[in-house]
Scaffold this motif. Sequence first.
Motif, PDB file in Angstrom:
ATOM      1  N   ARG A   1     -47.323   0.045  -1.285  1.00 45.37           N
ATOM      2  CA  ARG A   1     -47.928   1.428  -0.887  1.00 45.37           C
ATOM      3  C   ARG A   1     -49.003   2.054  -1.305  1.00 45.37           C
ATOM      4  O   ARG A   1     -49.861   2.843  -0.994  1.00 45.37           O
ATOM      5  CB  ARG A   1     -46.536   2.111  -2.488  1.00 45.37           C
ATOM      6  CG  ARG A   1     -45.159   1.807  -1.096  1.00 45.37           C
ATOM      7  CD  ARG A   1     -44.747   2.716  -2.188  1.00 45.37           C
ATOM      8  NE  ARG A   1     -42.629   2.693  -1.722  1.00 45.37           N
ATOM      9  CZ  ARG A   1     -41.667   3.230  -1.959  1.00 45.37           C
ATOM     10  NH1 ARG A   1     -42.234   3.944  -3.704  1.00 45.37           N
ATOM     11  NH2 ARG A   1     -40.537   3.512  -1.774  1.00 45.37           N
ATOM     12  N   PHE A   2     -50.007   0.820  -2.452  1.00 44.94           N
ATOM     13  CA  PHE A   2     -50.843   0.733  -3.111  1.00 44.94           C
ATOM     14  C   PHE A   2     -51.390   1.100  -1.867  1.00 44.94           C
ATOM     15  O   PHE A   2     -52.736   2.028  -1.499  1.00 44.94           O
ATOM     16  CB  PHE A   2     -50.939  -0.041  -4.263  1.00 44.94           C
ATOM     17  CG  PHE A   2     -52.583   0.568  -4.620  1.00 44.94           C
ATOM     18  CD1 PHE A   2     -52.546   1.411  -5.578  1.00 44.94           C
ATOM     19  CD2 PHE A   2     -53.496  -1.284  -4.251  1.00 44.94           C
ATOM     20  CE1 PHE A   2     -54.248   1.341  -5.837  1.00 44.94           C
ATOM     21  CE2 PHE A   2     -54.659  -0.434  -4.878  1.00 44.94           C
ATOM     22  CZ  PHE A   2     -55.051   0.440  -5.679  1.00 44.94           C
ATOM     23  N   VAL A   3     -51.723   0.198  -1.204  1.00 44.15           N
ATOM     24  CA  VAL A   3     -52.247  -0.807  -0.071  1.00 44.15           C
ATOM     25  C   VAL A   3     -52.970   0.313   0.706  1.00 44.15           C
ATOM     26  O   VAL A   3     -53.973   1.168   1.347  1.00 44.15           O
ATOM     27  CB  VAL A   3     -52.442  -1.408   0.437  1.00 44.15           C
ATOM     28  CG1 VAL A   3     -53.159  -1.897   1.777  1.00 44.15           C
ATOM     29  CG2 VAL A   3     -52.154  -3.046   0.025  1.00 44.15           C
ATOM     30  N   ILE A   4     -51.707   1.397   1.048  1.00 45.55           N
ATOM     31  CA  ILE A   4     -51.296   2.302   2.100  1.00 45.55           C
ATOM     32  C   ILE A   4     -52.309   3.524   1.529  1.00 45.55           C
ATOM     33  O   ILE A   4     -53.066   4.043   2.569  1.00 45.55           O
ATOM     34  CB  ILE A   4     -50.305   3.131   2.762  1.00 45.55           C
ATOM     35  CG1 ILE A   4     -49.530   1.342   3.511  1.00 45.55           C
ATOM     36  CG2 ILE A   4     -50.024   3.637   3.940  1.00 45.55           C
ATOM     37  CD1 ILE A   4     -48.220   1.845   3.290  1.00 45.55           C
ATOM     38  N   GLY A   5     -51.838   3.681   0.529  1.00 46.41           N
ATOM     39  CA  GLY A   5     -53.135   4.762  -0.182  1.00 46.41           C
ATOM     40  C   GLY A   5     -54.112   4.788   0.152  1.00 46.41           C
ATOM     41  O   GLY A   5     -55.160   6.118  -0.343  1.00 46.41           O
ATOM     42  N   ALA A   6     -54.294   3.403  -0.945  1.00 43.00           N
ATOM     43  CA  ALA A   6     -56.242   3.312  -0.735  1.00 43.00           C
ATOM     44  C   ALA A   6     -56.949   3.478   0.099  1.00 43.00           C
ATOM     45  O   ALA A   6     -58.047   3.297   0.440  1.00 43.00           O
ATOM     46  CB  ALA A   6     -55.559   2.013  -1.690  1.00 43.00           C
ATOM     47  N   ALA A   7     -56.200   2.623   1.261  1.00 44.64           N
ATOM     48  CA  ALA A   7     -56.455   2.247   3.013  1.00 44.64           C
ATOM     49  C   ALA A   7     -56.734   3.841   2.966  1.00 44.64           C
ATOM     50  O   ALA A   7     -58.289   4.286   3.368  1.00 44.64           O
ATOM     51  CB  ALA A   7     -55.883   1.959   4.006  1.00 44.64           C
ATOM     52  N   ILE A   8     -56.767   5.530   3.126  1.00 51.89           N
ATOM     53  CA  ILE A   8     -56.592   6.355   3.844  1.00 51.89           C
ATOM     54  C   ILE A   8     -57.744   6.779   2.392  1.00 51.89           C
ATOM     55  O   ILE A   8     -58.701   7.497   3.831  1.00 51.89           O
ATOM     56  CB  ILE A   8     -54.900   7.165   3.134  1.00 51.89           C
ATOM     57  CG1 ILE A   8     -54.122   6.804   4.181  1.00 51.89           C
ATOM     58  CG2 ILE A   8     -55.516   8.445   3.502  1.00 51.89           C
ATOM     59  CD1 ILE A   8     -52.404   7.173   3.969  1.00 51.89           C
ATOM     60  N   ALA A   9     -57.750   6.408   1.325  1.00 54.80           N
ATOM     61  CA  ALA A   9     -59.491   7.031   0.697  1.00 54.80           C
ATOM     62  C   ALA A   9     -60.213   6.210   0.550  1.00 54.80           C
ATOM     63  O   ALA A   9     -60.853   7.218   0.544  1.00 54.80           O
ATOM     64  CB  ALA A   9     -58.231   6.756  -0.850  1.00 54.80           C
ATOM     65  N   GLU A  10     -59.955   5.084   0.755  1.00 55.67           N
ATOM     66  CA  GLU A  10     -61.367   4.792   1.003  1.00 55.67           C
ATOM     67  C   GLU A  10     -62.080   5.115   2.789  1.00 55.67           C
ATOM     68  O   GLU A  10     -63.080   4.519   3.051  1.00 55.67           O
ATOM     69  CB  GLU A  10     -61.021   3.065   0.901  1.00 55.67           C
ATOM     70  CG  GLU A  10     -60.711   2.565  -0.254  1.00 55.67           C
ATOM     71  CD  GLU A  10     -61.804   2.673  -1.462  1.00 55.67           C
ATOM     72  OE1 GLU A  10     -63.029   3.186  -1.129  1.00 55.67           O
ATOM     73  OE2 GLU A  10     -61.571   2.658  -2.794  1.00 55.67           O
ATOM     74  N   THR A  11     -61.158   5.225   3.602  1.00 60.43           N
ATOM     75  CA  THR A  11     -61.354   5.496   5.051  1.00 60.43           C
ATOM     76  C   THR A  11     -62.291   7.021   4.815  1.00 60.43           C
ATOM     77  O   THR A  11     -63.348   6.581   5.598  1.00 60.43           O
ATOM     78  CB  THR A  11     -59.823   5.671   5.936  1.00 60.43           C
ATOM     79  OG1 THR A  11     -59.773   4.094   5.980  1.00 60.43           O
ATOM     80  CG2 THR A  11     -61.101   5.636   7.888  1.00 60.43           C
ATOM     81  N   VAL A  12     -61.301   7.323   3.987  1.00 64.20           N
ATOM     82  CA  VAL A  12     -62.366   9.240   3.617  1.00 64.20           C
ATOM     83  C   VAL A  12     -63.436   9.013   2.950  1.00 64.20           C
ATOM     84  O   VAL A  12     -64.463   9.446   2.973  1.00 64.20           O
ATOM     85  CB  VAL A  12     -61.822  10.133   2.881  1.00 64.20           C
ATOM     86  CG1 VAL A  12     -62.398  11.643   2.832  1.00 64.20           C
ATOM     87  CG2 VAL A  12     -60.398  10.660   4.061  1.00 64.20           C
ATOM     88  N   TRP A  13     -63.520   7.946   2.223  1.00 59.38           N
ATOM     89  CA  TRP A  13     -64.680   7.798   0.923  1.00 59.38           C
ATOM     90  C   TRP A  13     -66.338   7.746   1.643  1.00 59.38           C
ATOM     91  O   TRP A  13     -67.075   7.780   1.918  1.00 59.38           O
ATOM     92  CB  TRP A  13     -64.491   6.796   0.221  1.00 59.38           C
ATOM     93  CG  TRP A  13     -65.668   6.644  -0.900  1.00 59.38           C
ATOM     94  CD1 TRP A  13     -66.509   7.541  -1.793  1.00 59.38           C
ATOM     95  CD2 TRP A  13     -66.250   5.573  -0.929  1.00 59.38           C
ATOM     96  NE1 TRP A  13     -67.433   6.529  -2.365  1.00 59.38           N
ATOM     97  CE2 TRP A  13     -67.298   5.777  -1.824  1.00 59.38           C
ATOM     98  CE3 TRP A  13     -66.119   4.379  -0.305  1.00 59.38           C
ATOM     99  CZ2 TRP A  13     -68.159   4.106  -2.125  1.00 59.38           C
ATOM    100  CZ3 TRP A  13     -67.187   3.587  -0.962  1.00 59.38           C
ATOM    101  CH2 TRP A  13     -68.266   3.494  -1.158  1.00 59.38           C
TER     102      TRP A  13
END
Length: 212
Positions: free
Chosen positions: A143-155
């Motif tokens: 779940r962390f990887v999913i959230g981090a992937a979304i955040a880092e894509t936006v960033w």
Amino acid sequence: MDFSSLLSWVDITAGLAPRLGEMACWAYAILAITTLPPLLPNNLLLITGGMLAARGEMSLVLVLLSVAGSALLGDLLLHRFGWSAGGRFRRSEPTGRRGEMFVWASDRIRRQGLPFVIGVRFLPSGRLLGPLAAGAAGYPVRRFVIGAAIAETVWTAYSVGVGYFGGALSDNPVHALAIGLSLSLGVAAVATAVQRRGTARMRAGADVPKEA
């Protein structure tokens, strides 16, 4: 102190920016290496990468993949470190401003899960605090990887995008960088104002530790 010297003082990777386009494939490795550590400033490099992509001197796809992939890897490493040290963190009583923020972040992750994993990335020092707190709190790595992937894509889209936009508007490298930096500072100022307003609202409910 001239403009370039000032940037080098604020961003220690700024000296690489003028030579980024001459490094060929190494340029993507430079972007990845300087993005991996959570607190290493490399905004000028990211803006330069976007500008060079707009001018056709670098691949926009490879720039985005290098930056986002490296950022995600760094987040995952921090999560695993927090996970392995979680027992020690939970047994101790964190003190001081950093300790309070760590306890707050861990509590918010338990309550909100994925939305907080994404949102904390955009808080000051959030890229360091969020993954460590998530790992220490035992938040599942998938779940962390999913959230981090979304955040880092936006960033990444934002960080590289301001440079790309500047490069598309002007063929002059100095002007393009100035446009990119101005956009970046403007967005950062708006984000800071929004963050402070949201933090003030949460403090009203005694949800966020007060600043020192």
